[in-house]
Design a protein around this motif. Structure first.
Motif, PDB file in Angstrom:
ATOM      1  N   ILE A 182      -1.772   2.146  -5.258  1.00 44.14           N
ATOM      2  CA  ILE A 182      -1.307   3.525  -5.120  1.00 44.14           C
ATOM      3  C   ILE A 182      -2.452   4.493  -5.409  1.00 44.14           C
ATOM      4  O   ILE A 182      -3.314   4.227  -6.248  1.00 44.14           O
ATOM      5  N   PRO A 183      -2.502   5.643  -4.719  1.00 48.18           N
ATOM      6  CA  PRO A 183      -3.582   6.604  -4.928  1.00 48.18           C
ATOM      7  C   PRO A 183      -3.423   7.405  -6.218  1.00 48.18           C
ATOM      8  O   PRO A 183      -4.384   7.889  -6.788  1.00 48.18           O
ATOM      9  N   ASN A 184      -2.189   7.559  -6.697  1.00 42.88           N
ATOM     10  CA  ASN A 184      -1.923   8.312  -7.925  1.00 42.88           C
ATOM     11  C   ASN A 184      -0.790   7.650  -8.693  1.00 42.88           C
ATOM     12  O   ASN A 184       0.108   7.053  -8.105  1.00 42.88           O
ATOM     13  N   ASP A 185      -0.872   7.775 -10.018  1.00 44.74           N
ATOM     14  CA  ASP A 185       0.255   7.312 -10.818  1.00 44.74           C
ATOM     15  C   ASP A 185       1.412   8.277 -10.586  1.00 44.74           C
ATOM     16  O   ASP A 185       1.203   9.471 -10.405  1.00 44.74           O
ATOM     17  N   VAL A 186       2.605   7.767 -10.597  1.00 46.84           N
ATOM     18  CA  VAL A 186       3.757   8.614 -10.251  1.00 46.84           C
ATOM     19  C   VAL A 186       4.852   8.496 -11.304  1.00 46.84           C
ATOM     20  O   VAL A 186       4.998   7.476 -11.968  1.00 46.84           O
ATOM     21  N   LEU A 216       0.830  -1.202   0.000  1.00 43.95           N
ATOM     22  CA  LEU A 216       0.000   0.000   0.000  1.00 43.95           C
ATOM     23  C   LEU A 216       0.865   1.254   0.000  1.00 43.95           C
ATOM     24  O   LEU A 216       1.818   1.366   0.760  1.00 43.95           O
ATOM     25  N   GLY A 217       0.508   2.220  -0.871  1.00 46.13           N
ATOM     26  CA  GLY A 217       1.189   3.505  -0.877  1.00 46.13           C
ATOM     27  C   GLY A 217       2.149   3.669  -2.034  1.00 46.13           C
ATOM     28  O   GLY A 217       2.701   2.692  -2.553  1.00 46.13           O
ATOM     29  N   CYS A 218       2.376   4.942  -2.449  1.00 43.03           N
ATOM     30  CA  CYS A 218       3.265   5.189  -3.596  1.00 43.03           C
ATOM     31  C   CYS A 218       4.485   6.014  -3.197  1.00 43.03           C
ATOM     32  O   CYS A 218       5.157   6.593  -4.044  1.00 43.03           O
ATOM     33  N   GLY A 219       4.787   6.069  -1.888  1.00 45.67           N
ATOM     34  CA  GLY A 219       5.972   6.783  -1.442  1.00 45.67           C
ATOM     35  C   GLY A 219       7.222   5.938  -1.532  1.00 45.67           C
ATOM     36  O   GLY A 219       7.202   4.794  -2.023  1.00 45.67           O
ATOM     37  N   LYS A 220       8.329   6.497  -1.047  1.00 46.84           N
ATOM     38  CA  LYS A 220       9.608   5.792  -1.124  1.00 46.84           C
ATOM     39  C   LYS A 220       9.577   4.478  -0.349  1.00 46.84           C
ATOM     40  O   LYS A 220      10.166   3.479  -0.782  1.00 46.84           O
ATOM     41  N   THR A 221       8.888   4.447   0.799  1.00 44.44           N
ATOM     42  CA  THR A 221       8.817   3.226   1.605  1.00 44.44           C
ATOM     43  C   THR A 221       8.182   2.090   0.813  1.00 44.44           C
ATOM     44  O   THR A 221       8.696   0.960   0.795  1.00 44.44           O
ATOM     45  N   ALA A 222       7.061   2.383   0.145  1.00 46.09           N
ATOM     46  CA  ALA A 222       6.394   1.355  -0.653  1.00 46.09           C
ATOM     47  C   ALA A 222       7.252   0.918  -1.829  1.00 46.09           C
ATOM     48  O   ALA A 222       7.353  -0.280  -2.141  1.00 46.09           O
TER      49      ALA A 222
END
Length: 282
Positions: free
Chosen positions: A240-244, A212-218
């Motif tokens: 992820i909540p947004n494409d990055v 879960l999540g699209c940050g560096k941790t994920a």
């Protein structure tokens, strides 16, 4: 309980990256300054203290840390000993914690910093802050040890620095705020690392992982599952909540690629991102 009375020029709350960078800059400019550093963690480093074991900087080490010393260490030793160019070095969790601890210990030895780990600052509402009668500039603040065995009163001459504003939300310290089915095993990245090294997660080659999540941790977790634990991509779902977009370190991207792309696209972020994607930089 007896209250220990202390005095300083600056009282800094939190021993994370921002606070330590502030201390470094202040003591470089004003080496006679006296600082008291209060932190709830057992060692300096802020969120790095509780980070997952496989974490590394996502940027070169030479761009991180404090101005007065290199995080990547001696360049000659790095090139000859580790066969790594200085601008390619990305520090691990252990390297970062040792770096910050070494810095604070040096400042303690120099008599510039008094460091109080495992202590909690009493913010207004928890413990009132009062103005000292001798001077309108001097204020009395307080903090106490987490075990309640020690309490200190601090006369601050110049300023209180709150270094924990906007501190990171760390998965290992913050349970999810939604219900989880009893048949689903919810793990933090820290637990994934521990289970893998302690071999307490049997048959994970047959399991399905949902990150879960699209940050560096994920992102780090997805890479760790595949590279270190040899989990197949088909076994991983990434929510992820947004494409990055992200700079491709192994491609043609560099720290200046994004601002240059923005300039070329007249600051149209979408067009700049698409252009970098076509060029292999994203």
């Amino acid at each position: 309980m007896k209250v220990t009375e202390l005095a300083c020029d600056y009282l800094v709350v939190g021993a994370g990256a921002a606070s330590i960078a502030f201390i470094d800059t202040l003591l470089t400019k004003q080496p006679l300054t006296k600082i008291i550093l209060v932190d709830k963690n057992p060692c300096p480093g802020g969120h790095w203290v509780h980070a997952y074991g496989f974490v590394r900087l996502h940027q070169p080490s030479l761009l991180y840390g404090v101005a007065s010393r290199q995080l990547e260490g001696n360049w000659l030793k790095l090139i000859l000993g580790k066969l790594t160019l200085p601008w390619h070095h990305r520090a691990s969790k252990d390297e970062i914690l040792k770096y910050y601890d070494s810095f604070i210990q040096d400042k303690i030895s120099a008599g510039q910093v008094q460091y109080f780990p495992n202590c909690q600052y009493n913010f207004p509402g928890e413990e009132p802050t009062t103005t000292h009668p001798a001077s309108e500039r001097e204020q009395i603040h307080s903090f106490s040890s987490l075990d309640g065995a020690r309490q200190c009163s601090v006369k601050v001459k110049n300023k209180l620095i709150n270094g924990i504003l906007g501190e990171c939300i760390i998965p290992s310290l913050n349970p999810v705020d939604f219900p989880v089915d009893q048949d689903i095993q919810m793990l933090t990245p820290n637990q994934i690392f521990d289970c893998h090294h302690q071999k307490t997660l049997p048959n994970y080659g047959e399991k399905r992982f949902v990150v879960l999540g699209c940050g560096k941790t994920a992102m780090d977790t997805v890479v760790y599952l595949q590279q270190s634990m040899k989990v197949k991509p088909s076994q991983i779902s990434w929510v992820i909540p947004n494409d990055v977009w992200m700079l491709a370190r192994e491609g043609s991207a560099n720290p200046w690629a994004w601002p240059k792309a923005l300039l070329k696209s007249d600051y149209n972020a979408r067009e700049a991102g698409l252009a970098l994607e076509r060029a292999g930089g994203f």
